[in-house]
Design an enzyme around this catalytic site. Structure first.
Site, PDB file in Angstrom:
ATOM      1  N   HIS A 171      14.246  43.181  77.070  1.00  0.00           N
ATOM      2  CA  HIS A 171      13.672  42.047  77.783  1.00  0.00           C
ATOM      3  C   HIS A 171      12.157  42.069  77.595  1.00  0.00           C
ATOM      4  O   HIS A 171      11.531  43.119  77.676  1.00  0.00           O
ATOM      5  CB  HIS A 171      13.999  42.177  79.280  1.00  0.00           C
ATOM      6  CG  HIS A 171      13.260  41.201  80.150  1.00  0.00           C
ATOM      7  ND1 HIS A 171      12.337  41.601  81.102  1.00  0.00           N
ATOM      8  CD2 HIS A 171      13.313  39.859  80.203  1.00  0.00           C
ATOM      9  CE1 HIS A 171      11.865  40.529  81.711  1.00  0.00           C
ATOM     10  NE2 HIS A 171      12.426  39.455  81.196  1.00  0.00           N
ATOM     11  N   ALA A 172      11.574  40.895  77.343  1.00  0.00           N
ATOM     12  CA  ALA A 172      10.112  40.823  77.260  1.00  0.00           C
ATOM     13  C   ALA A 172       9.645  39.505  77.853  1.00  0.00           C
ATOM     14  O   ALA A 172      10.375  38.860  78.600  1.00  0.00           O
ATOM     15  CB  ALA A 172       9.646  41.007  75.823  1.00  0.00           C
ATOM     16  N   GLY A 173       8.419  39.112  77.521  1.00  0.00           N
ATOM     17  CA  GLY A 173       7.796  37.993  78.218  1.00  0.00           C
ATOM     18  C   GLY A 173       6.931  38.550  79.330  1.00  0.00           C
ATOM     19  O   GLY A 173       6.375  39.647  79.220  1.00  0.00           O
ATOM     20  N   ASN A 214      19.885  33.922  84.688  1.00  0.00           N
ATOM     21  CA  ASN A 214      19.033  34.542  85.699  1.00  0.00           C
ATOM     22  C   ASN A 214      19.738  34.772  87.031  1.00  0.00           C
ATOM     23  O   ASN A 214      19.185  34.493  88.099  1.00  0.00           O
ATOM     24  CB  ASN A 214      17.750  33.718  85.893  1.00  0.00           C
ATOM     25  CG  ASN A 214      16.838  33.813  84.690  1.00  0.00           C
ATOM     26  OD1 ASN A 214      16.945  33.008  83.760  1.00  0.00           O
ATOM     27  ND2 ASN A 214      15.979  34.811  84.659  1.00  0.00           N
ATOM     28  N   ASP A 240      20.572  31.995  79.289  1.00  0.00           N
ATOM     29  CA  ASP A 240      20.148  32.951  80.314  1.00  0.00           C
ATOM     30  C   ASP A 240      20.267  32.289  81.676  1.00  0.00           C
ATOM     31  O   ASP A 240      19.580  31.320  81.963  1.00  0.00           O
ATOM     32  CB  ASP A 240      18.690  33.357  80.032  1.00  0.00           C
ATOM     33  CG  ASP A 240      18.152  34.387  81.010  1.00  0.00           C
ATOM     34  OD1 ASP A 240      18.855  34.721  81.981  1.00  0.00           O
ATOM     35  OD2 ASP A 240      17.016  34.848  80.795  1.00  0.00           O
ATOM     36  N   SER A 262       9.627  29.184  84.208  1.00  0.00           N
ATOM     37  CA  SER A 262      10.540  28.664  85.228  1.00  0.00           C
ATOM     38  C   SER A 262      11.988  28.851  84.794  1.00  0.00           C
ATOM     39  O   SER A 262      12.339  28.617  83.647  1.00  0.00           O
ATOM     40  CB  SER A 262      10.272  27.171  85.457  1.00  0.00           C
ATOM     41  OG  SER A 262      10.472  26.453  84.258  1.00  0.00           O
ATOM     42  N   ASP A 263      12.822  29.296  85.733  1.00  0.00           N
ATOM     43  CA  ASP A 263      14.245  29.373  85.456  1.00  0.00           C
ATOM     44  C   ASP A 263      15.003  29.060  86.740  1.00  0.00           C
ATOM     45  O   ASP A 263      14.395  28.686  87.750  1.00  0.00           O
ATOM     46  CB  ASP A 263      14.617  30.733  84.854  1.00  0.00           C
ATOM     47  CG  ASP A 263      14.355  31.898  85.797  1.00  0.00           C
ATOM     48  OD1 ASP A 263      14.776  31.812  86.973  1.00  0.00           O
ATOM     49  OD2 ASP A 263      13.741  32.888  85.373  1.00  0.00           O
ATOM     50  N   LYS A 307      16.478  31.164  72.801  1.00  0.00           N
ATOM     51  CA  LYS A 307      17.183  31.324  74.078  1.00  0.00           C
ATOM     52  C   LYS A 307      16.791  30.216  75.033  1.00  0.00           C
ATOM     53  O   LYS A 307      15.611  29.860  75.110  1.00  0.00           O
ATOM     54  CB  LYS A 307      16.866  32.688  74.695  1.00  0.00           C
ATOM     55  CG  LYS A 307      17.760  33.057  75.862  1.00  0.00           C
ATOM     56  CD  LYS A 307      17.593  34.514  76.249  1.00  0.00           C
ATOM     57  CE  LYS A 307      16.327  34.758  77.030  1.00  0.00           C
ATOM     58  NZ  LYS A 307      16.108  36.191  77.294  1.00  0.00           N
ATOM     59  N   ASP A 338      14.067  47.067  80.144  1.00  0.00           N
ATOM     60  CA  ASP A 338      12.790  46.485  80.553  1.00  0.00           C
ATOM     61  C   ASP A 338      11.787  47.628  80.683  1.00  0.00           C
ATOM     62  O   ASP A 338      12.103  48.673  81.252  1.00  0.00           O
ATOM     63  CB  ASP A 338      12.970  45.757  81.887  1.00  0.00           C
ATOM     64  CG  ASP A 338      11.705  45.088  82.375  1.00  0.00           C
ATOM     65  OD1 ASP A 338      11.642  43.850  82.325  1.00  0.00           O
ATOM     66  OD2 ASP A 338      10.766  45.800  82.791  1.00  0.00           O
ATOM     67  N   GLU A 361      17.217  43.307  82.602  1.00  0.00           N
ATOM     68  CA  GLU A 361      15.837  43.224  83.078  1.00  0.00           C
ATOM     69  C   GLU A 361      15.711  43.550  84.559  1.00  0.00           C
ATOM     70  O   GLU A 361      14.640  43.957  85.007  1.00  0.00           O
ATOM     71  CB  GLU A 361      15.231  41.853  82.781  1.00  0.00           C
ATOM     72  CG  GLU A 361      15.826  40.721  83.571  1.00  0.00           C
ATOM     73  CD  GLU A 361      15.188  39.367  83.249  1.00  0.00           C
ATOM     74  OE1 GLU A 361      15.654  38.736  82.293  1.00  0.00           O
ATOM     75  OE2 GLU A 361      14.249  38.962  83.938  1.00  0.00           O
ATOM     76  N   LYS A 418      17.154  28.733  79.124  1.00  0.00           N
ATOM     77  CA  LYS A 418      17.515  28.983  80.516  1.00  0.00           C
ATOM     78  C   LYS A 418      18.590  27.988  80.946  1.00  0.00           C
ATOM     79  O   LYS A 418      18.507  26.802  80.600  1.00  0.00           O
ATOM     80  CB  LYS A 418      16.289  28.831  81.405  1.00  0.00           C
ATOM     81  CG  LYS A 418      15.158  29.779  81.048  1.00  0.00           C
ATOM     82  CD  LYS A 418      15.520  31.223  81.365  1.00  0.00           C
ATOM     83  CE  LYS A 418      14.362  32.153  81.080  1.00  0.00           C
ATOM     84  NZ  LYS A 418      14.670  33.546  81.473  1.00  0.00           N
ATOM     85  N   GLU A 458      12.891  40.154  72.623  1.00  0.00           N
ATOM     86  CA  GLU A 458      12.470  38.847  73.133  1.00  0.00           C
ATOM     87  C   GLU A 458      10.979  38.611  72.855  1.00  0.00           C
ATOM     88  O   GLU A 458      10.171  39.538  72.894  1.00  0.00           O
ATOM     89  CB  GLU A 458      12.731  38.799  74.652  1.00  0.00           C
ATOM     90  CG  GLU A 458      12.462  37.431  75.259  1.00  0.00           C
ATOM     91  CD  GLU A 458      13.019  37.293  76.665  1.00  0.00           C
ATOM     92  OE1 GLU A 458      13.288  38.327  77.315  1.00  0.00           O
ATOM     93  OE2 GLU A 458      13.213  36.145  77.115  1.00  0.00           O
ATOM     94  N   TYR A 503       2.842  34.628  87.174  1.00  0.00           N
ATOM     95  CA  TYR A 503       2.993  35.902  86.464  1.00  0.00           C
ATOM     96  C   TYR A 503       1.843  36.846  86.838  1.00  0.00           C
ATOM     97  O   TYR A 503       0.676  36.469  86.772  1.00  0.00           O
ATOM     98  CB  TYR A 503       3.020  35.651  84.958  1.00  0.00           C
ATOM     99  CG  TYR A 503       4.380  35.270  84.428  1.00  0.00           C
ATOM    100  CD1 TYR A 503       5.385  34.807  85.277  1.00  0.00           C
ATOM    101  CD2 TYR A 503       4.682  35.389  83.081  1.00  0.00           C
ATOM    102  CE1 TYR A 503       6.645  34.482  84.779  1.00  0.00           C
ATOM    103  CE2 TYR A 503       5.934  35.054  82.575  1.00  0.00           C
ATOM    104  CZ  TYR A 503       6.907  34.600  83.437  1.00  0.00           C
ATOM    105  OH  TYR A 503       8.150  34.274  82.948  1.00  0.00           O
ATOM    106  N   GLU A 548      23.134  35.684  79.363  1.00  0.00           N
ATOM    107  CA  GLU A 548      22.299  36.740  79.947  1.00  0.00           C
ATOM    108  C   GLU A 548      22.266  36.607  81.454  1.00  0.00           C
ATOM    109  O   GLU A 548      22.194  35.489  81.979  1.00  0.00           O
ATOM    110  CB  GLU A 548      20.893  36.572  79.362  1.00  0.00           C
ATOM    111  CG  GLU A 548      19.865  37.552  79.860  1.00  0.00           C
ATOM    112  CD  GLU A 548      18.560  37.436  79.061  1.00  0.00           C
ATOM    113  OE1 GLU A 548      18.612  37.107  77.855  1.00  0.00           O
ATOM    114  OE2 GLU A 548      17.484  37.672  79.647  1.00  0.00           O
TER     115      GLU A 548
END
Lengths: 434, 434
Positions: free
Chosen positions: A349-351, A248, A246, A23-24, A216, A322, A299, A218, A380, A32, A272
């Protein structure tokens, strides 16, 4: 000669919104997901690729990947840099599909998944992980992967060759160092916007215990919350651990500058995605106002043309490529070369789903064969959903372990494909039935 | 209260590649197509919208429009500016779908089709063509249509209000002038790259006979061909008719400047799409080098954020908005307001399928309620495929006739929907059978 005999595309979704993982400020309830692609062959390994999405629209992404099947069906399995360059150029050059972008959004991400699956295939046949497969190519072969259209005012083929040749000395030593020591990572796991303070604090302590020297958070939902959470984390980690934030894409220029000035007392390392990923001029204005806080983005940057401008304008201090947003390995090689030319570090960027698995290959190739350094660089790390991959990313002591299995690490385990298929896998039919 | 009870989306394609209509340096064989949308209601008229594509991938565009159905199904039929602003904001704000852009490519064009269909619906219920429906709104209502996120460093709501209020005097007179005299058009019909010289010459003479004072040629395939064709057209039209050229994104910065210098002796009025639509800095470099030749772009500019930067950077002399590329009427209102703030004329992109039908409404609204002028402005005209629309665009004496039928003119005639449906309409099954 082995050929590609089938293109299978599956809509895979994980019900992550139930726990507010991920969540951001812009994405309060992501599920996801992956539009997942397998290139079947009549001889030898298959190739795997994916596009990461956050739920709705994953079916559109699946349709876009399927629309590319005629370009790969019955094609000889790509084996060389030249084969992979030719496939990429053919896909980018499909003029009818180009209208849907050009080189951006759903159509471009679909192209990237096909290109990445072809790289997986070629690297598996070569018996090498993609980072080693790429690093083993000559500078000329690497330059041949890139589409220089729209780049020549910032990077010519000769300049790219010079970057690569400068990195030739020491390649074997750096590859050995990666296999011994891994590659720096930072963690976003403590910082999702939906987490309560106690969870943020506990996860931050865990991050330190796990050996990370960068975390990091959010931000961008509520200023008072951000100040409180950033103060909390800074108190936990002390002055020497880097804490990035970050946003977003939440802000306009003025808000970004004002908001970050309130957070500046807690020494944020970078901000970010302060604003729209398309807005080169806004990033420059924000970067100029906030130095020494760094500005990072990437990203959601749609292609190499926008990365080029961010670098030309001095609008970013950190390039966050990304694996699934642009046109696959080939376009990411272009982005690595651009960043090296401009002397700006790349921190991928990852996740998401599979991004940690994929981008580690690109960062390691950068270290071995392009920038030649890990200074100011880290990939990340978000520790969830890795159990769904056959070659999961592993982080130990705050560093990504170098992958050794052949390919690009995008393959999902069979049980995941069966269970999380949307909308007819058992995980979803059971949720639906509640 | 009337509600939206159905969302029908049809894949419609015309086999235009057989005649090389629409051929240019980047798009040699387009099959002009539409992902066509009907919003059915339980009371009163339906709403029609579309996305123009050039063939392959139209099915992906159809899937993307279908993915938005949950946002409109069972919704009250929008009637007011506030309703139309709320629908647009809800669609742009769908965080899961936003991941697929953000605000660009397939997902964004799908959103634009839904927004435009909602405008068609609202204008039909009001009994007005969209240009009159829009021009009848108050400055406050118009400002309420716009999403100012990412715009505030260039245009605030107060500045937009000031633009609109300055245009209030004389609105009725300008609307009456449009109904009497129409709106300036220019024609691209002579200039498709695939046409032989004799056809170019004959069509250019026809354009003069039809009353046009501006024509456009496609360039960028072969320099010697371009020089020969442009000389030919300049000889036919004499010194006073404007001749624009369109490179359809073929060039890098250096090539654009060098190529256009070879064409400069024939006094081109503007160069359109000299390079990537994402490349603000390249457009600025090209514009700086080529003045007094104007630089025009827009048909592939993905959203208001990139238009904003093109204007901030002084990178374009002509803004070519497109009815179907961005987020529908609402985002095009933002683009018109940005252009007015920066004093840059808007000359909408048209041609394709339905673009002439749609953009005339936007240009006429601009004249009546935003810029207040037609100086240096003209809407593109390509004379094909109009017979498929129930309210076709009409150009007479080189000027677009003001539409009077209620709505946004996007409705296809029933026979077209039946005949050109892809892949199962009779036109396509017969071609397939040959």
């Amino acid at each position: 000669m082995a050929r590609i005999t089938g293109v299978e595309v599956v809509d895979v979704r994980f019900p992550t919104s139930r726990d507010r993982d991920g969540s951001d400020a812009m994405n309060p309830d992501p599920d996801y997901s992956a539009a997942y692609l397998v290139l079947r062959t009549d001889d030898g390994p298959d190739g795997h690729g994916l596009v990461f999405t956050i739920g709705r629209g994953n079916d559109v992404q699946v349709a876009a990947i399927r629309s590319l099947a005629p370009h790969v069906l019955d094609r000889p399995v790509p084996e060389t840099a030249a084969d992979l360059g030719a496939l990429y150029r053919e896909l980018v050059g499909d003029s009818q599909l180009r209208w849907l972008g050009p080189e951006k959004g759903v159509a471009h991400m679909a192209l990237g998944a096909v290109v990445n699956a072809a790289w997986d295939l070629a690297a598996r046949r070569a018996g090498l992980p993609v980072w080693r497969f790429l690093a083993g190519m000559s500078p000329e072969e690497v330059v041949g992967l890139v589409d220089f259209r729209y780049l020549s005012d910032a990077l010519t083929p000769d300049e790219a060759l010079a970057v690569l040749r400068a990195a030739e000395p020491g390649k074997a030593g750096r590859a050995a160092a990666l296999e011994r020591d891994g590659y720096p990572a930072y963690t976003t796991s403590p910082g999702w916007l939906g987490y309560p303070d106690a969870k943020v604090e506990a996860l931050t302590r865990q991050a330190l215990a796990d050996g990370f020297d960068m975390v990091k958070l959010k931000v961008g939902g509520d200023l008072a919350d951000d100040v409180r959470r950033l103060r909390l984390v800074r108190e936990v980690v002390g002055p020497d651990v880097r804490v990035a934030v970050d946003a977003n894409q939440r802000w306009d220029v003025g808000t970004a500058i004002g908001w970050m000035r309130e957070l500046a007392p807690f020494d944020p390392y970078w901000v970010e995605e302060p604003t729209s990923p398309d807005d080169v001029l806004a990033h420059r204005a924000i970067a100029d106002a906030l130095r020494p806080i760094k500005v990072a983005t990437g990203e959601h940057v749609p292609n190499r043309v926008v990365f080029k401008q961010l670098l030309q304008a001095g609008a970013v201090d950190v390039v966050q490529l990304d694996a699934c947003r642009v046109g696959g390995v080939n376009e990411n090689v272009a982005i690595l070369l651009l960043a090296a030319k401009f002397g700006v570090p790349v921190c991928p960027h990852a996740g998401g789903v599979g991004l940690c698995e994929l981008v580690r290959h690109l960062a390691m190739f950068d270290f071995v064969a392009v920038s030649g350094t890990t200074d100011d660089r880290a990939v990340e790390w978000v520790d969830h959903l890795h159990e769904h991959f056959t070659d999961p990313a592993v982080v130990r002591g705050g560093r990504y372990v170098a992958p050794v299995a052949p390919g690009f690490s995008a393959e999902l385990v069979p049980a995941t494909l069966a269970d999380f298929r949307y909308p007819d896998g058992p995980v979803w039919t059971e949720l639906e039935a509640r």
